[in-house]
Design an enzyme around this catalytic site. Sequence first.
Site, PDB file in Angstrom:
ATOM      1  N   PRO A 112       0.829  -1.203   0.000  1.00 26.32           N
ATOM      2  CA  PRO A 112       0.000   0.000   0.000  1.00 26.32           C
ATOM      3  C   PRO A 112       0.864   1.253   0.000  1.00 26.32           C
ATOM      4  O   PRO A 112       1.784   1.372   0.805  1.00 26.32           O
ATOM      5  CB  PRO A 112      -0.809  -0.123   1.302  1.00 26.32           C
ATOM      6  CG  PRO A 112       0.004  -1.042   2.169  1.00 26.32           C
ATOM      7  CD  PRO A 112       0.739  -1.959   1.248  1.00 26.32           C
ATOM      8  N   LEU A 113       0.576   2.167  -0.918  1.00 24.58           N
ATOM      9  CA  LEU A 113       1.399   3.370  -1.096  1.00 24.58           C
ATOM     10  C   LEU A 113       0.513   4.607  -1.213  1.00 24.58           C
ATOM     11  O   LEU A 113      -0.270   4.722  -2.155  1.00 24.58           O
ATOM     12  CB  LEU A 113       2.233   3.250  -2.376  1.00 24.58           C
ATOM     13  CG  LEU A 113       3.324   2.181  -2.384  1.00 24.58           C
ATOM     14  CD1 LEU A 113       3.717   1.849  -3.816  1.00 24.58           C
ATOM     15  CD2 LEU A 113       4.524   2.659  -1.599  1.00 24.58           C
ATOM     16  N   HIS A 153      -5.040  -1.142   8.602  1.00 28.60           N
ATOM     17  CA  HIS A 153      -3.753  -0.463   8.800  1.00 28.60           C
ATOM     18  C   HIS A 153      -3.515  -0.300  10.308  1.00 28.60           C
ATOM     19  O   HIS A 153      -4.060   0.589  10.942  1.00 28.60           O
ATOM     20  CB  HIS A 153      -3.775   0.896   8.106  1.00 28.60           C
ATOM     21  CG  HIS A 153      -2.413   1.503   7.898  1.00 28.60           C
ATOM     22  ND1 HIS A 153      -1.290   1.115   8.614  1.00 28.60           N
ATOM     23  CD2 HIS A 153      -1.978   2.471   7.051  1.00 28.60           C
ATOM     24  CE1 HIS A 153      -0.243   1.817   8.210  1.00 28.60           C
ATOM     25  NE2 HIS A 153      -0.632   2.646   7.257  1.00 28.60           N
ATOM     26  N   ALA A 212      -0.317  -0.020  11.495  1.00 32.11           N
ATOM     27  CA  ALA A 212       1.123   0.245  11.507  1.00 32.11           C
ATOM     28  C   ALA A 212       1.426   1.743  11.468  1.00 32.11           C
ATOM     29  O   ALA A 212       0.534   2.586  11.449  1.00 32.11           O
ATOM     30  CB  ALA A 212       1.770  -0.453  10.304  1.00 32.11           C
ATOM     31  N   HIS A 213       2.732   2.038  11.507  1.00 31.21           N
ATOM     32  CA  HIS A 213       3.303   3.338  11.140  1.00 31.21           C
ATOM     33  C   HIS A 213       2.774   4.559  11.885  1.00 31.21           C
ATOM     34  O   HIS A 213       2.672   5.649  11.333  1.00 31.21           O
ATOM     35  CB  HIS A 213       3.166   3.539   9.619  1.00 31.21           C
ATOM     36  CG  HIS A 213       4.047   2.603   8.849  1.00 31.21           C
ATOM     37  ND1 HIS A 213       3.842   2.297   7.528  1.00 31.21           N
ATOM     38  CD2 HIS A 213       5.140   1.891   9.241  1.00 31.21           C
ATOM     39  CE1 HIS A 213       4.775   1.432   7.134  1.00 31.21           C
ATOM     40  NE2 HIS A 213       5.561   1.173   8.159  1.00 31.21           N
ATOM     41  N   TYR A 251      -0.169   5.354  13.076  1.00 30.39           N
ATOM     42  CA  TYR A 251      -1.542   5.833  12.892  1.00 30.39           C
ATOM     43  C   TYR A 251      -2.426   5.325  14.036  1.00 30.39           C
ATOM     44  O   TYR A 251      -1.920   4.786  15.012  1.00 30.39           O
ATOM     45  CB  TYR A 251      -2.044   5.461  11.493  1.00 30.39           C
ATOM     46  CG  TYR A 251      -1.204   6.134  10.429  1.00 30.39           C
ATOM     47  CD1 TYR A 251      -1.100   7.526  10.384  1.00 30.39           C
ATOM     48  CD2 TYR A 251      -0.438   5.392   9.525  1.00 30.39           C
ATOM     49  CE1 TYR A 251      -0.281   8.162   9.448  1.00 30.39           C
ATOM     50  CE2 TYR A 251       0.379   6.024   8.589  1.00 30.39           C
ATOM     51  CZ  TYR A 251       0.448   7.405   8.566  1.00 30.39           C
ATOM     52  OH  TYR A 251       1.262   8.037   7.654  1.00 30.39           O
ATOM     53  N   ARG A 300      -1.922  -4.995   8.760  1.00 35.81           N
ATOM     54  CA  ARG A 300      -0.516  -4.589   8.675  1.00 35.81           C
ATOM     55  C   ARG A 300      -0.079  -4.045  10.033  1.00 35.81           C
ATOM     56  O   ARG A 300      -0.769  -3.218  10.630  1.00 35.81           O
ATOM     57  CB  ARG A 300      -0.312  -3.521   7.607  1.00 35.81           C
ATOM     58  CG  ARG A 300       1.172  -3.314   7.290  1.00 35.81           C
ATOM     59  CD  ARG A 300       1.412  -2.278   6.214  1.00 35.81           C
ATOM     60  NE  ARG A 300       2.575  -2.643   5.394  1.00 35.81           N
ATOM     61  CZ  ARG A 300       3.280  -1.783   4.675  1.00 35.81           C
ATOM     62  NH1 ARG A 300       2.962  -0.506   4.650  1.00 35.81           N
ATOM     63  NH2 ARG A 300       4.315  -2.181   3.971  1.00 35.81           N
ATOM     64  N   GLY A 338      12.070  -2.454   2.506  1.00 36.32           N
ATOM     65  CA  GLY A 338      13.381  -2.312   1.884  1.00 36.32           C
ATOM     66  C   GLY A 338      13.876  -3.544   1.163  1.00 36.32           C
ATOM     67  O   GLY A 338      15.076  -3.708   0.961  1.00 36.32           O
ATOM     68  N   ARG A 343       8.150   1.238  -2.965  1.00 42.51           N
ATOM     69  CA  ARG A 343       8.755   2.212  -3.869  1.00 42.51           C
ATOM     70  C   ARG A 343       9.297   1.588  -5.150  1.00 42.51           C
ATOM     71  O   ARG A 343       9.187   2.172  -6.228  1.00 42.51           O
ATOM     72  CB  ARG A 343       9.854   2.988  -3.130  1.00 42.51           C
ATOM     73  CG  ARG A 343       9.280   3.955  -2.113  1.00 42.51           C
ATOM     74  CD  ARG A 343      10.315   4.486  -1.152  1.00 42.51           C
ATOM     75  NE  ARG A 343      10.512   3.592  -0.021  1.00 42.51           N
ATOM     76  CZ  ARG A 343      11.050   3.952   1.133  1.00 42.51           C
ATOM     77  NH1 ARG A 343      11.461   5.196   1.304  1.00 42.51           N
ATOM     78  NH2 ARG A 343      11.191   3.101   2.111  1.00 42.51           N
TER      79      ARG A 343
END
Length: 379
Positions: free
Chosen positions: A38-39, A190, A192-193, A195, A242, A312, A334
């Site tokens: 997801p981006l 979501h 993660a990250h 949020y 995630r 990565g 990416r």
Amino acid sequence: MDGKVQGQNGVSAEAPIPLLTPYKLGKFQLSHRVVLAPLTRQRSWNNVPQPHAILYYSQRTTKGGLLIAEATGVSNTAQGYPQTPGIWTKEQVEAWKPIVDAVHAKGGIFFCQIWHVGRASNTGFQPNGQAPISCTDKLLPPQTRTNGIDVAQFSTPRRLTTEEIPQVVNDFRLAARNAIEAGFDGVEIHGAHGYLLDQFMKDQVNDRTDKYGGSLENRCRFPLEVVEAIVDEIGADKVGIRLSPFANYSEAGDSNPEAVGLYMVESLNKYRLVYCHMVEPRMKTVVGKYESPHSLLPMRKAFRGTFIVAGGYGREDGNNAVAENRADLVAYGRVFLANPDLPKRFALNAPLNKYNRETFYTPDPNVGYTDYPFLEDIE
């Protein structure tokens, strides 16, 4: 990894490339293990998905490939960045339908990532200019975005009352139902990250004293209530999640990240989710990889379901992760953004386009979005 092996009668044959072997994801038959992560792309005007997303997602679709859509807001309080899509209105649901149809027309499997940014927002993104909601009222300082250029500014959040939390759970449930109505094959929660769900889970953020704060069990209560509500609504075979226990995005770190990760996957087992998508410990912050003593292996071993890793990865370490059974699937962000035909390039071990950070979030419907060349355009 993908050299020659001796076949029958001494004739050499290509050894299979682990990332390009088939896999059964619940009821979905995947033809390979390269997942579109997801981006966030910030090209959905007024939080409504746009027709240019049809080309973007269909470019990255292969028959039997899994795609996870960009983070999509569950309600009008969920947004924290410009022009990100939502799925809480009828107009949004209708706008997603042709995008989903295009992915399905090419044989892809499409999950919608649903999110609420929590305190990673400001009054400009909130209805009537109200404060963002979170588990806390601690202000998040400005944060550099993933492109390494933009800096996001935040407003002091309002701490949700205990009584308000079921309404937010319900927002996630309705968003999941809407995603299925839009034609998605499932949803990725979501968690993660930094949020909203992650804010509740992590002790660096969560300073509550009610049943949603304090102990690890209490901090994970709200995310697991979201999981349960969505599983009850659309079925566990259509639900993934995630998680990034080791990440410190938006100052959402934890004093014992491995305990958070293990508690969550062990708790998730009873819901029989179709997958758990976890971010590698080396991706601790928004920009750059870090050396980490931690590993996702304990979570991989504890989770009874499909395990997706992200963070990565390239071709070689993605192949190794699958070959060594550290993951079933590998999500690429990416590098998939810049290489719409990534599975084909991995099959041929072809050179990759370089991504341009400067156009990650620019609102152009073509540049940095659908104009990255395919292999045949270069040759």
